[in-house]
Design an enzyme around this catalytic site. Structure first.
Site, PDB file in Angstrom:
ATOM      1  N   SER A 198      -8.004  35.166 -47.987  1.00 13.13           N
ATOM      2  CA  SER A 198      -9.594  34.794 -48.346  1.00 13.13           C
ATOM      3  C   SER A 198     -10.497  34.921 -47.167  1.00 13.13           C
ATOM      4  O   SER A 198     -11.555  35.107 -47.292  1.00 13.13           O
ATOM      5  CB  SER A 198      -9.636  33.569 -49.098  1.00 13.13           C
ATOM      6  OG  SER A 198      -9.225  32.379 -48.348  1.00 13.13           O
ATOM      7  N   ASN A 218      -7.687  49.722 -50.432  1.00 10.77           N
ATOM      8  CA  ASN A 218      -7.315  50.074 -51.762  1.00 10.77           C
ATOM      9  C   ASN A 218      -7.267  48.787 -52.492  1.00 10.77           C
ATOM     10  O   ASN A 218      -6.728  48.626 -53.564  1.00 10.77           O
ATOM     11  CB  ASN A 218      -5.653  50.626 -51.483  1.00 10.77           C
ATOM     12  CG  ASN A 218      -4.856  49.708 -50.970  1.00 10.77           C
ATOM     13  OD1 ASN A 218      -5.255  48.514 -50.134  1.00 10.77           O
ATOM     14  ND2 ASN A 218      -3.687  50.043 -51.034  1.00 10.77           N
ATOM     15  N   ASP A 234       6.435  49.435 -54.531  1.00  9.81           N
ATOM     16  CA  ASP A 234       7.355  49.249 -55.574  1.00  9.81           C
ATOM     17  C   ASP A 234       8.558  49.189 -54.744  1.00  9.81           C
ATOM     18  O   ASP A 234       8.792  49.687 -53.701  1.00  9.81           O
ATOM     19  CB  ASP A 234       7.175  50.050 -56.683  1.00  9.81           C
ATOM     20  CG  ASP A 234       7.602  51.808 -56.343  1.00  9.81           C
ATOM     21  OD1 ASP A 234       8.422  52.035 -55.374  1.00  9.81           O
ATOM     22  OD2 ASP A 234       7.189  52.739 -56.774  1.00  9.81           O
ATOM     23  N   TYR A 290      10.194  51.931 -52.303  1.00 12.56           N
ATOM     24  CA  TYR A 290       9.805  52.128 -51.127  1.00 12.56           C
ATOM     25  C   TYR A 290      10.500  51.413 -49.882  1.00 12.56           C
ATOM     26  O   TYR A 290      10.016  49.985 -49.704  1.00 12.56           O
ATOM     27  CB  TYR A 290       8.064  51.800 -50.887  1.00 12.56           C
ATOM     28  CG  TYR A 290       7.437  52.089 -49.700  1.00 12.56           C
ATOM     29  CD1 TYR A 290       7.223  53.399 -49.182  1.00 12.56           C
ATOM     30  CD2 TYR A 290       7.177  50.945 -48.870  1.00 12.56           C
ATOM     31  CE1 TYR A 290       6.574  53.535 -47.903  1.00 12.56           C
ATOM     32  CE2 TYR A 290       6.597  51.412 -47.410  1.00 12.56           C
ATOM     33  CZ  TYR A 290       6.126  52.500 -47.427  1.00 12.56           C
ATOM     34  OH  TYR A 290       5.717  52.893 -46.020  1.00 12.56           O
ATOM     35  N   PHE A 333       1.990  48.961 -44.104  1.00  9.03           N
ATOM     36  CA  PHE A 333       0.617  48.925 -43.677  1.00  9.03           C
ATOM     37  C   PHE A 333      -0.504  48.387 -44.375  1.00  9.03           C
ATOM     38  O   PHE A 333      -0.284  48.184 -45.888  1.00  9.03           O
ATOM     39  CB  PHE A 333       0.366  50.415 -43.381  1.00  9.03           C
ATOM     40  CG  PHE A 333       1.267  50.937 -42.405  1.00  9.03           C
ATOM     41  CD1 PHE A 333       0.791  50.985 -40.902  1.00  9.03           C
ATOM     42  CD2 PHE A 333       2.367  51.399 -42.781  1.00  9.03           C
ATOM     43  CE1 PHE A 333       1.810  51.681 -40.103  1.00  9.03           C
ATOM     44  CE2 PHE A 333       3.417  51.950 -41.708  1.00  9.03           C
ATOM     45  CZ  PHE A 333       2.812  52.061 -40.312  1.00  9.03           C
TER      46      PHE A 333
END
Length: 144
Positions: A64, A76, A82, A85, A93
């Protein structure tokens, strides 16, 4: 409770820990010193890779205070990592855009994550009418 294997890419960041009773989000830290000019983009390494159990994913979002403290936004907006990875070099990152000139020090807490179960398989049943309450169709207040 799932056991998560974690690999650290830096010995300069604090180890992750779950603080029971405080929050179920876990802070992630910048693994390097970063200097960005207004308008610059960067993938900030977070210094960790994890092997999530099958059927789970991590949701990564800014803290926040990230925008206030560092003047960056996560490009993004919510990163989803998921369980596939999970390789030895699959470091996490945070993709950021600087809104002002900024400096982030190694070990600064810049984002947070939580582990979620994958959404169950769902199907859609097309109808011409819904029977729930009508709230006006815009946000939680129904006002434009």
């Amino acid at each position: 409770m799932p056991n998560i294997k974690i690999k650290y890419f830096s010995d300069r960041i604090e180890k992750l820990c779950y603080v029971d009773g405080k929050s179920d989000w876990i802070d992630l830290r910048s693994a390097i010193d970063v200097t960005l000019k207004k308008g610059e983009f960067m993938l900030i390494p977070l210094g960790v890779a994890m092997q999530l159990p099958k059927g789970y994913e991590a949701h990564v979002v800014p803290r926040s205070s990230t925008f206030k403290n560092f003047g960056i936004i996560q490009t993004n907006h919510c990163g989803v990592i998921d369980y596939t990875y999970s390789g030895d070099n699959d470091q996490w990152f945070m993709p950021v855009l600087a809104i002002r000139d900024t400096t982030i020090a190694v070990n600064d807490r810049i984002c947070q994550f939580r582990i979620m179960e994958n959404q169950p398989v769902i199907t859609f049943d097309e109808v011409t009418e819904l029977s729930g309450p009508d709230r006006g169709g815009f946000g939680s207040t129904g006002k434009k």
